[in-house]
Design an enzyme around this catalytic site. Sequence first.
Site, PDB file in Angstrom:
ATOM      1  N   LYS A   1      42.910  47.937  85.182  1.00 39.19           N
ATOM      2  CA  LYS A   1      43.914  46.978  85.656  1.00 39.19           C
ATOM      3  C   LYS A   1      44.827  46.503  84.531  1.00 39.19           C
ATOM      4  O   LYS A   1      46.024  46.315  84.739  1.00 39.19           O
ATOM      5  CB  LYS A   1      43.239  45.781  86.328  1.00 39.19           C
ATOM      6  CG  LYS A   1      42.426  44.905  85.407  1.00 39.19           C
ATOM      7  CD  LYS A   1      41.777  43.746  86.148  1.00 39.19           C
ATOM      8  CE  LYS A   1      40.890  42.927  85.244  1.00 39.19           C
ATOM      9  NZ  LYS A   1      41.595  42.254  84.154  1.00 39.19           N
ATOM     10  N   THR A   2      44.277  46.298  83.316  1.00 38.97           N
ATOM     11  CA  THR A   2      45.112  45.825  82.201  1.00 38.97           C
ATOM     12  C   THR A   2      46.178  46.861  81.865  1.00 38.97           C
ATOM     13  O   THR A   2      47.326  46.522  81.571  1.00 38.97           O
ATOM     14  CB  THR A   2      44.248  45.514  80.961  1.00 38.97           C
ATOM     15  OG1 THR A   2      43.215  44.607  81.339  1.00 38.97           O
ATOM     16  CG2 THR A   2      45.086  44.894  79.852  1.00 38.97           C
TER      17      THR A   2
ATOM     18  N   ARG B   1      28.733  46.047  84.550  1.00 40.26           N
ATOM     19  CA  ARG B   1      28.944  45.989  83.091  1.00 40.26           C
ATOM     20  C   ARG B   1      28.381  47.246  82.430  1.00 40.26           C
ATOM     21  O   ARG B   1      28.736  47.576  81.295  1.00 40.26           O
ATOM     22  CB  ARG B   1      28.239  44.770  82.450  1.00 40.26           C
ATOM     23  CG  ARG B   1      28.670  43.379  82.888  1.00 40.26           C
ATOM     24  CD  ARG B   1      30.155  43.187  82.919  1.00 40.26           C
ATOM     25  NE  ARG B   1      30.682  43.472  84.237  1.00 40.26           N
ATOM     26  CZ  ARG B   1      31.958  43.721  84.510  1.00 40.26           C
ATOM     27  NH1 ARG B   1      32.834  43.736  83.532  1.00 40.26           N
ATOM     28  NH2 ARG B   1      32.380  43.952  85.737  1.00 40.26           N
TER      29      ARG B   1
ATOM     30  N   ASP C   1      47.026  38.289  86.333  1.00 41.25           N
ATOM     31  CA  ASP C   1      45.760  38.996  86.134  1.00 41.25           C
ATOM     32  C   ASP C   1      44.618  38.155  86.709  1.00 41.25           C
ATOM     33  O   ASP C   1      44.719  36.929  86.775  1.00 41.25           O
ATOM     34  CB  ASP C   1      45.560  39.218  84.631  1.00 41.25           C
ATOM     35  CG  ASP C   1      44.365  40.102  84.327  1.00 41.25           C
ATOM     36  OD1 ASP C   1      43.953  40.876  85.209  1.00 41.25           O
ATOM     37  OD2 ASP C   1      43.833  40.013  83.208  1.00 41.25           O
ATOM     38  N   GLU C   2      43.527  38.808  87.097  1.00 39.24           N
ATOM     39  CA  GLU C   2      42.326  38.111  87.618  1.00 39.24           C
ATOM     40  C   GLU C   2      42.709  37.130  88.741  1.00 39.24           C
ATOM     41  O   GLU C   2      42.277  35.977  88.759  1.00 39.24           O
ATOM     42  CB  GLU C   2      41.606  37.360  86.487  1.00 39.24           C
ATOM     43  CG  GLU C   2      41.175  38.224  85.312  1.00 39.24           C
ATOM     44  CD  GLU C   2      39.985  39.131  85.619  1.00 39.24           C
ATOM     45  OE1 GLU C   2      39.569  39.200  86.799  1.00 39.24           O
ATOM     46  OE2 GLU C   2      39.481  39.771  84.686  1.00 39.24           O
TER      47      GLU C   2
ATOM     48  N   GLN D   1      34.633  40.365  92.340  1.00 42.00           N
ATOM     49  CA  GLN D   1      34.290  39.763  91.042  1.00 42.00           C
ATOM     50  C   GLN D   1      34.695  38.292  90.971  1.00 42.00           C
ATOM     51  O   GLN D   1      34.871  37.743  89.886  1.00 42.00           O
ATOM     52  CB  GLN D   1      34.950  40.542  89.903  1.00 42.00           C
ATOM     53  CG  GLN D   1      34.413  41.955  89.752  1.00 42.00           C
ATOM     54  CD  GLN D   1      34.941  42.637  88.511  1.00 42.00           C
ATOM     55  OE1 GLN D   1      34.515  42.361  87.393  1.00 42.00           O
ATOM     56  NE2 GLN D   1      35.889  43.535  88.692  1.00 42.00           N
TER      57      GLN D   1
END
Length: 673
Positions: A29-30, A608, A214-215, A245
């Site tokens: 995503k970044t 993770r 973002d997020e 998330q």
Amino acid sequence: MTKLNLQQQAAVKVVESPLLVLAGAGSGKTRVITEKISYLVKQGLPARHIAAVTFTNKAAREMKSRVAKLLDKQQARGLRVCTFHALGLEIVRKEHKILGYKAGLTLYDEEDKLKLLKNLIAHSNGDCDGDKVEQYASQIGQWKNAFVTVKQAELISIADQPAISQLYADYTRSLKAYNAVDFDDLILLPVLLFQQHPGVLEKWQNTIRYLLVDEYQDTNITQYELVKLLAGNLGRFTVVGDDDQSIYAWRGAQPENLSQLQKDYPRLQVIKLEQNYRSTGRILKVANQLIANNPHAYEKKLWSELGYGDPLRVLSHKDEISEAQQMVAELIHHKFKTGGSYQDYAILYRGNHQSRLFERGLKENNIPYFISGSTSFFAYSEIKDILAYLRLLVNRDDDAAFLRIINTPRRELGPTTLEKLGAYANHRQISLFAASAELGLSQTVSSKSIARLEKFHDWIIATAERVERDDTFAVIEKMINEIGYGQWLRENSKTSESAERKMNNVAELINWLKRIADKEGQEQKPLAEIIANIMLMDILERNQEEESGDQVSLMTLHSAKGLEFQHVFLVGMEENILPHQNTIESDDVNGTNGIEEERRLAYVGITRAQRTLTFSYCTHRKKYGDVTECQPSRFLGELPEDDLEWVNKKQLPAEVIKERGKANLQNLKTMLS
């Protein structure tokens, strides 16, 4: 762009309609956000009209460094890549007059907030119990995050509501009097400003012509309002998020904001990023099956080209002591067998209290480890002291700063004098600093104390004038010498080494402030702006991990979000731990939303892991001195059986036992050498 997959490329190129990018864990995503910034600039939109916002300074720094590889300095000039709260601070500072503030406003942290609330309760002859104050502070924060104003709070029916809503009103009025704002105000005030002043909103909409968030699943109601106002009716925005998330409901996050977008923006396009670049296929299959038990507005399924991978192991233990010993033994064995680094391993748990036994086990085996959430540089008392002096220099109405430094170092102004000063200031509705120079104070305070207060008052005024007129940092260094701060540290530290370390921290702070002030190619920033930004950095970065080096990482599942490790041990997989007992109890009354968030937390833990994942639970655990029986977490029962290896259900082969013994022996030799 050629390095992006088809969905990522599509997300970058959608510009004319509002866009929601549903980005699964590890789906890049970044990269999409940074490539989109580059794409917008190269399509002709100047960087100064683009803003990308996220939630942590660490994420903002990562984004900036990636953009720097895609755009040269000229192309990136004026680009905003920052946290939500940094953008809010910029708006509040630039529009302070319309908001009714003076220049040089102060940002209150949580400690300042609690002190002010405690004082307000004390002045109204109320109960000053510490837990109660924290409860009230939390409620006020929740109201601000849910876009509940003082007037609206008066109409809400909750326990202690009249007391809290009145305190909310008094607190808001006091902050204004002290020319201060708190962390939550950095979002609330811009929203109120934009709603009440259409001309100011239009100016900022013309400034920020494209917004990237973002997020997005972590936004609260007030942040969503800010996004809507800045994006306007056309919805020139891209928001990137993952409802699976969303694990911050306890601080106001609303995953429902993802589905709300479709209602507010009928033209909204939705693009899913489902290819994961982090984990093996088996880890993703397990994660997908777990999270499928939650309801979804948008369905998505992660997949990977990194191979299927090893089964996920599940270990049970008779108690928490054997759990910690076994996990450390497993880690030693795996590292010996694979020849990896300590930094490849993470032990993740639901609550900080679980870390102690794992720390002990790692220490006993001489294994370097790092606990996320270690003391922030800003939390040191000497840093807080010097920052309080600087805060008072730029904002004389900052009562929190005044109270911290009035006797640091000692000026022979006792608690009785300060209590009388506080009562006088409260009666006159002025700041403590202003009250310290008023003639009326002499009616209640002794002449000696009056003289000391006036001396301090005049010295602050003179020093503030020198800071503006002369070399700012030369004046600050002289001020630290004038107050005898080094001597005071030597007198109040346990050892001379401790005092020296504290003075070195002070020197480091001053040098850091100098670097910020003299940022290359920019006009020197005024001290007030530097201090406001430093206070924001303090709040955002407190308890955030620094680089851990070659060490095993120990952290909570909340802290692990956004990180990745080759090998993960997810411990304490039991009912009442994950899911947490409070969630189970509250869900009996309120439905299942809490369990859904706990399931998302487990999902975050699973995703993770890049290569291997080990679950661990206890059959018995000591609680309040009594040994209680434990049940495996319901989430283990929701995972695909074929992809799990329940280690304790069968005797380990002799060669495996022998191999592990060899690994432990090698570790012992390493320790001795």
